[in-house]
Design a protein around this motif. Structure first.
Motif, PDB file in Angstrom:
ATOM      1  N   ALA A 172       0.627  -1.128  -0.087  1.00  0.00           N
ATOM      2  CA  ALA A 172       0.041   0.037  -0.147  1.00  0.00           C
ATOM      3  C   ALA A 172       1.053   1.363   0.079  1.00  0.00           C
ATOM      4  O   ALA A 172       0.663   2.299  -0.652  1.00  0.00           O
ATOM      5  N   GLU A 173       1.867   1.405   0.614  1.00  0.00           N
ATOM      6  CA  GLU A 173       2.671   2.549   0.959  1.00  0.00           C
ATOM      7  C   GLU A 173       3.347   3.007  -0.195  1.00  0.00           C
ATOM      8  O   GLU A 173       3.561   4.036  -0.632  1.00  0.00           O
ATOM      9  N   GLN A 174       3.954   1.984  -0.983  1.00  0.00           N
ATOM     10  CA  GLN A 174       4.541   1.766  -2.313  1.00  0.00           C
ATOM     11  C   GLN A 174       3.783   2.458  -3.412  1.00  0.00           C
ATOM     12  O   GLN A 174       4.058   3.173  -4.273  1.00  0.00           O
ATOM     13  N   LYS A 175       2.396   1.767  -3.470  1.00  0.00           N
ATOM     14  CA  LYS A 175       1.476   1.961  -4.199  1.00  0.00           C
ATOM     15  C   LYS A 175       0.963   3.245  -4.503  1.00  0.00           C
ATOM     16  O   LYS A 175       0.656   3.970  -5.710  1.00  0.00           O
ATOM     17  N   ALA A 176       1.058   4.136  -3.435  1.00  0.00           N
ATOM     18  CA  ALA A 176       0.519   5.424  -3.407  1.00  0.00           C
ATOM     19  C   ALA A 176       0.885   6.244  -4.458  1.00  0.00           C
ATOM     20  O   ALA A 176       0.178   7.077  -4.952  1.00  0.00           O
ATOM     21  N   GLY A 177       2.111   6.330  -4.827  1.00  0.00           N
ATOM     22  CA  GLY A 177       2.725   7.242  -5.668  1.00  0.00           C
ATOM     23  C   GLY A 177       2.902   6.723  -7.126  1.00  0.00           C
ATOM     24  O   GLY A 177       3.499   7.294  -7.717  1.00  0.00           O
TER      25      GLY A 177
END
Ligand SMILES: [Zn+2]
Length: 123
Positions: free
Chosen positions: A22-27
């Motif tokens: 999720a954290e990496q997907k954000a950008g």
């Protein structure tokens, strides 16, 4: 890991995006992924090592690809976490031997065909 590679081969960027944590997907978005892989023709994947605990995994791999007439190696330690019962990619550590390859005409082809480079991808 292997499924992410396969998705790159067939350009299924939605799947690749979904396998980011999720954290990496954000950008990220599928267009950005597609642009970064445009021109890349994947040739071979070698899984070198894997290790995992109950919620973290590491995969060391070598992926060979071409872009036009140039051949490249991506040698990476990928990290995954278990998120909603799915292994998701968090980060990759690129190894020093990654980059442009200079196969000799009589070397074994980078694609893994076991033919000479000059009689395979180097034609
Ligand atoms: Zn080849």
């Amino acid at each position: 890991m292997r499924s992410r590679y396969s998705a790159y081969v067939v350009k299924q960027y939605t799947y690749i995006l979904d396998t980011y944590a999720a954290e990496q997907k954000a950008g990220l978005d599928t267009q950005t992924l597609a642009q970064s892989a445009a021109g890349t023709q994947w040739l071979r994947l070698d899984i070198q090592a894997t290790s995992s605990t109950s919620n973290k995994a590491k995969v060391r791999f070598k992926a060979f690809y071409r872009d036009g007439e140039q051949f490249y190696l991506m040698h990476e330690d990928s990290s995954f976490i278990l998120e909603n019962n799915q292994w998701r990619y968090t980060q990759g550590e690129i190894q020093d031997d990654s980059g442009l390859l200079k196969p000799g005409r009589n070397d074994e082809c980078v694609c893994g065909s076991q033919k000479k480079f000059k009689k395979c991808c180097g034609r």
